[in-house]
Scaffold this motif. Structure first.
Motif, PDB file in Angstrom:
ATOM      1  N   UNK A 394       1.628   9.562   9.014  1.00 12.13           N
ATOM      2  CA  UNK A 394       2.248   8.932   7.846  1.00 12.13           C
ATOM      3  C   UNK A 394       2.373   7.420   8.040  1.00 12.13           C
ATOM      4  N   UNK A 395       2.725   7.019   9.246  1.00 13.81           N
ATOM      5  CA  UNK A 395       2.878   5.587   9.522  1.00 13.81           C
ATOM      6  C   UNK A 395       1.565   4.844   9.308  1.00 13.81           C
ATOM      7  N   UNK A 396       0.462   5.472   9.691  1.00 12.48           N
ATOM      8  CA  UNK A 396      -0.837   4.806   9.570  1.00 12.48           C
ATOM      9  C   UNK A 396      -1.227   4.587   8.118  1.00 12.48           C
ATOM     10  N   UNK A 397      -1.208   5.662   7.307  1.00 16.64           N
ATOM     11  CA  UNK A 397      -1.665   5.474   5.931  1.00 16.64           C
ATOM     12  C   UNK A 397      -0.644   4.734   5.067  1.00 16.64           C
ATOM     13  N   UNK A 398       0.636   4.834   5.395  1.00 20.74           N
ATOM     14  CA  UNK A 398       1.627   4.074   4.631  1.00 20.74           C
ATOM     15  C   UNK A 398       1.446   2.574   4.850  1.00 20.74           C
ATOM     16  N   UNK A 399       1.175   2.186   6.088  1.00 25.58           N
ATOM     17  CA  UNK A 399       0.954   0.771   6.384  1.00 25.58           C
ATOM     18  C   UNK A 399      -0.337   0.276   5.725  1.00 25.58           C
ATOM     19  N   UNK A 400      -1.400   1.083   5.771  1.00 21.04           N
ATOM     20  CA  UNK A 400      -2.687   0.641   5.218  1.00 21.04           C
ATOM     21  C   UNK A 400      -2.679   0.590   3.694  1.00 21.04           C
ATOM     22  N   UNK A 401      -2.066   1.571   3.043  1.00 19.16           N
ATOM     23  CA  UNK A 401      -2.132   1.655   1.584  1.00 19.16           C
ATOM     24  C   UNK A 401      -1.023   0.901   0.874  1.00 19.16           C
ATOM     25  N   UNK A 402       0.150   0.777   1.500  1.00 20.59           N
ATOM     26  CA  UNK A 402       1.305   0.244   0.776  1.00 20.59           C
ATOM     27  C   UNK A 402       1.873  -1.050   1.359  1.00 20.59           C
ATOM     28  N   UNK A 403       1.558  -1.383   2.595  1.00 17.32           N
ATOM     29  CA  UNK A 403       2.225  -2.515   3.226  1.00 17.32           C
ATOM     30  C   UNK A 403       1.289  -3.603   3.756  1.00 17.32           C
ATOM     31  N   UNK A 404      -0.006  -3.357   3.807  1.00 17.09           N
ATOM     32  CA  UNK A 404      -0.908  -4.307   4.470  1.00 17.09           C
ATOM     33  C   UNK A 404      -1.561  -5.311   3.532  1.00 17.09           C
ATOM     34  N   UNK A 405      -1.486  -5.127   2.227  1.00 14.31           N
ATOM     35  CA  UNK A 405      -2.113  -6.080   1.316  1.00 14.31           C
ATOM     36  C   UNK A 405      -2.055  -5.597  -0.114  1.00 14.31           C
ATOM     37  N   UNK A 406      -2.523  -6.463  -1.037  1.00 11.06           N
ATOM     38  CA  UNK A 406      -2.488  -6.161  -2.467  1.00 11.06           C
ATOM     39  C   UNK A 406      -3.885  -6.059  -3.072  1.00 11.06           C
ATOM     40  N   UNK A 407      -4.928  -6.253  -2.283  1.00 11.23           N
ATOM     41  CA  UNK A 407      -6.286  -6.238  -2.803  1.00 11.23           C
ATOM     42  C   UNK A 407      -6.770  -4.790  -2.902  1.00 11.23           C
ATOM     43  N   UNK A 408      -7.201  -4.330  -4.092  1.00 10.75           N
ATOM     44  CA  UNK A 408      -7.688  -2.946  -4.210  1.00 10.75           C
ATOM     45  C   UNK A 408      -8.927  -2.701  -3.356  1.00 10.75           C
ATOM     46  N   UNK A 409      -9.035  -1.506  -2.834  1.00 12.59           N
ATOM     47  CA  UNK A 409     -10.184  -1.116  -2.013  1.00 12.59           C
ATOM     48  C   UNK A 409     -11.271  -0.507  -2.901  1.00 12.59           C
ATOM     49  N   UNK A 410     -12.538  -0.893  -2.683  1.00  7.05           N
ATOM     50  CA  UNK A 410     -13.618  -0.256  -3.463  1.00  7.05           C
ATOM     51  C   UNK A 410     -13.873   1.189  -3.050  1.00  7.05           C
ATOM     52  N   UNK A 411     -13.694   1.522  -1.777  1.00  8.29           N
ATOM     53  CA  UNK A 411     -13.911   2.878  -1.266  1.00  8.29           C
ATOM     54  C   UNK A 411     -12.591   3.479  -0.775  1.00  8.29           C
ATOM     55  N   UNK A 412     -11.576   3.421  -1.594  1.00  7.29           N
ATOM     56  CA  UNK A 412     -10.247   3.852  -1.168  1.00  7.29           C
ATOM     57  C   UNK A 412     -10.186   5.357  -0.925  1.00  7.29           C
ATOM     58  N   UNK A 413     -10.868   6.128  -1.767  1.00  4.80           N
ATOM     59  CA  UNK A 413     -10.749   7.578  -1.641  1.00  4.80           C
ATOM     60  C   UNK A 413     -11.446   8.123  -0.394  1.00  4.80           C
ATOM     61  N   UNK A 414     -12.393   7.399   0.115  1.00  4.80           N
ATOM     62  CA  UNK A 414     -12.992   7.810   1.383  1.00  4.80           C
ATOM     63  C   UNK A 414     -11.944   7.795   2.493  1.00  4.80           C
ATOM     64  N   UNK A 415     -11.091   6.759   2.482  1.00  5.85           N
ATOM     65  CA  UNK A 415      -9.995   6.682   3.453  1.00  5.85           C
ATOM     66  C   UNK A 415      -8.928   7.735   3.156  1.00  5.85           C
ATOM     67  N   UNK A 416      -8.616   7.948   1.880  1.00  5.13           N
ATOM     68  CA  UNK A 416      -7.562   8.894   1.511  1.00  5.13           C
ATOM     69  C   UNK A 416      -7.948  10.312   1.921  1.00  5.13           C
ATOM     70  N   UNK A 417      -9.199  10.720   1.667  1.00  2.00           N
ATOM     71  CA  UNK A 417      -9.598  12.086   2.036  1.00  2.00           C
ATOM     72  C   UNK A 417      -9.579  12.275   3.549  1.00  2.00           C
ATOM     73  N   UNK A 418      -9.873  11.233   4.291  1.00  2.00           N
ATOM     74  CA  UNK A 418      -9.816  11.332   5.754  1.00  2.00           C
ATOM     75  C   UNK A 418      -8.389  11.603   6.220  1.00  2.00           C
ATOM     76  N   UNK A 419      -7.410  10.831   5.701  1.00  2.18           N
ATOM     77  CA  UNK A 419      -6.014  11.045   6.070  1.00  2.18           C
ATOM     78  C   UNK A 419      -5.498  12.378   5.514  1.00  2.18           C
ATOM     79  N   UNK A 420      -5.986  12.753   4.354  1.00  5.30           N
ATOM     80  CA  UNK A 420      -5.618  14.048   3.747  1.00  5.30           C
ATOM     81  C   UNK A 420      -6.035  15.192   4.673  1.00  5.30           C
TER      82      UNK A 420
END
Length: 536
Positions: A394-420
């Motif tokens: 939880x700490x890893x994806x919370x920091x990457x998705x919510x706390x590390x920046x405001x720029x949208x990712x073009x391949x965000x769901x590739x990262x989300x499915x990995x953490x999922x």
């Protein structure tokens, strides 16, 4: 107000001795040997007695200032001599016609210095200057800090920040008889301590024996830990605010706070353990205390002692002390991550700044490697390790998705499915021996994490229809499982319901209403939408 204008003085600055610096622990600079060296029976090896510090870097504050003044006076004298010499040279050059010889003839030319020696001398002077700055630094969290006045202390400072509403002054619970306290202590061990084993079980029973022993042999720590354990056990069985269990819990906390000045001291592991117990209680009684403030204070105290880093291999640390350090770190870590997620706040410390392996890996503390006879008397901490692992994910994806920046990712769901997939694998790897109540709690944690990671974030401001369908289904599963957990009797073995559970329920309910209002037709369509396309 005292808090607005605190009377603070600069603490006596100290430099850690070689043993404390190598172990990355707080050194109080006590002479002739620091407290850490005295406790480990190595006072003769303390750097204050064998004079390992160079001149000008002594740990004594007065000696450091005297040495500094001596160096400055020496430099001033050398500067005056150079000025006199240059003046004499100028006079001799203007009086070349006179036959009289001056003392300039007797002056010797300075010995040439090589470039390497000059660089070494310059580096030495820079190190010396930096060390002076370090010695004069204000260290307000050291155990020898004398800046607080009689009206303010470390304990009162934490309470003034953490208290939301004062406890009833007249509500004081008398210490119950031992036969009545043991069931409450066992309830705490079975339901809370199994997930947050911040101290050793033997230490708790030692404090219980000291409390109920004839004569006043109990220490303030003994009174604190027993009272807080009783308060948490009572509050975890409370059905609503104001019932008997709730009143007993408040009475025990009032009794525990009588020892707060003697327990909450910066620079001690027991102070962090006391704050963790306080945070656990605050999570179940948010009306009176702020758990985020308390876990923040515990995190800073933990970092101040260097517990967020395992000692190096060349540092001799006993297995019992190393075990306690690792327990304290992971309990603080788990509570800090949980608190930040439910309140959408930043972490107290980052994962990159820490390096501590999991506890319970030796035969003395883990029932997994103990004899069958020892298992009867020891708690099984597999559930605690499972909790620590999901907090890391939880700490890893919370920091990457919510706390590390405001720029949208073009391949965000590739990262989300990995953490999922990682979280799904974590749940599948939970041992079959885990109690059903804890397994149900972990399933709630998994469903909540699913909804959280799929919800809109700075990296994924617009969620896909397939993600909306998953959020819709996970929210329904979460509400069904949560209702089943809440309807169980409070006397059964189950994790206590806290303020964090209420925040999680609110978050999932809000996401459910949000996706339902956005795309009702797609959600109710019997044909599910296709997953979003990714590059892999």
């Amino acid at each position: 107000m005292v808090l607005e204008t605190p009377l603070l003085r600069v603490s006596r600055p100290v430099a850690a001795c070689s043993r404390c610096r190598a172990a990355k622990v707080k050194c109080d600079g006590k002479l002739p040997a620091c407290t850490a060296c005295e406790k480990s029976n190595r006072a003769s090896e303390c750097s204050s007695t064998n004079d390992q510090f160079a001149r000008g870097k002594e740990r004594s504050y007065v000696a450091t200032l005297e040495a500094r003044v001596e160096r400055l006076e020496k430099k001033i004298l050398e500067s005056r001599n150079r000025r006199k010499s240059s003046t004499v040279l100028m006079l001799d050059s203007s009086e070349i016609s006179t036959p009289r010889r001056t003392s300039v003839d007797t002056l010797k030319a300075p010995k040439p210095i090589s470039k390497r020696a000059a660089r070494r001398k310059e580096a030495s002077q820079i190190d010396e200057l930096v060390s002076d700055f370090g010695l004069l630094a204000v260290n307000a969290t050291a155990r020898d800090f004398y800046g607080f006045t009689t009206e303010m202390s470390y304990a009162r400072l934490i309470l003034s920040a953490a208290v939301k509403e004062a406890l009833p002054t007249g509500l004081h619970k008398a210490l119950p008889a031992k036969y009545a306290a043991i069931p409450l202590i066992q309830h705490f061990l079975n339901n809370i301590f199994t997930l947050v084993p911040v101290f050793e079980e033997a230490a708790l029973y030692a404090s219980v024996d000291a409390i109920y022993q004839q004569g006043d042999v109990a220490t303030p720590w003994d009174r604190w830990i027993v009272r807080m354990v009783l308060a948490i056990a009572c509050l975890s069985q409370s059905e609503q605010r104001g019932d008997t269990h709730y009143s007993d819990a408040v009475g025990h906390v009032n009794a525990a706070l009588e020892n707060v000045e003697d327990v909450l001291h910066p620079g001690y592991v027991t102070s962090i353990q006391a704050l963790v117990l306080f945070t656990i209680y605050a999570a179940m009684d948010p009306h009176h205390f702020d758990s985020w403030t308390l876990i923040g204070a515990a995190s800073r105290a933990m970092i101040d002692l260097g517990i967020h880093q395992d000692p190096s291999r060349n540092v001799a640390v006993s297995k019992s002390k190393l075990e306690v350090r690792r327990r304290v770190y992971w309990c603080v870590y788990a509570i800090d991550r949980s608190t930040s997620l439910v309140q959408t706040r930043s972490f107290s410390f980052s994962d990159e700044a820490t390096h501590v392996v999991f506890p319970f890996h030796n035969a003395a503390t883990s029932p997994r490697y103990s004899s069958p006879q020892a298992v009867v008397f020891l708690q099984n901490f597999d559930s605690a390790l499972d909790l620590f692992r999901i907090r890391e994910i939880q700490s890893e994806w919370y920091m990457d998705l919510f706390q590390s920046g405001r720029e949208p990712w073009p391949e965000a769901y590739q990262y989300i499915w990995k953490q999922y997939a990682r979280m799904t694998q974590w749940f599948d790897d939970i041992p079959q021996s885990t109690l059903p109540a804890f397994k149900a709690g972990f399933e709630l944690e998994l469903l909540y994490s699913y909804v959280y990671i799929l919800s809109p974030s700075p990296r994924v401001p617009h969620i896909d229809e397939y993600a909306q369908r998953l959020i819709f289904e996970h929210c329904i599963s979460y509400s069904i499982n949560l209702l089943a957990t809440l309807t169980k009797p409070s006397t059964t073995t189950k994790p206590p319901v806290t303020f964090y559970d209420a925040m999680r329920a609110y978050m999932t309910g809000r996401q459910f209403v949000d996706v339902l209002s956005r795309n009702l037709d797609v959600l109710l369509n019997p044909v599910p939408p296709s997953p979003p396309a990714t590059s892999t």
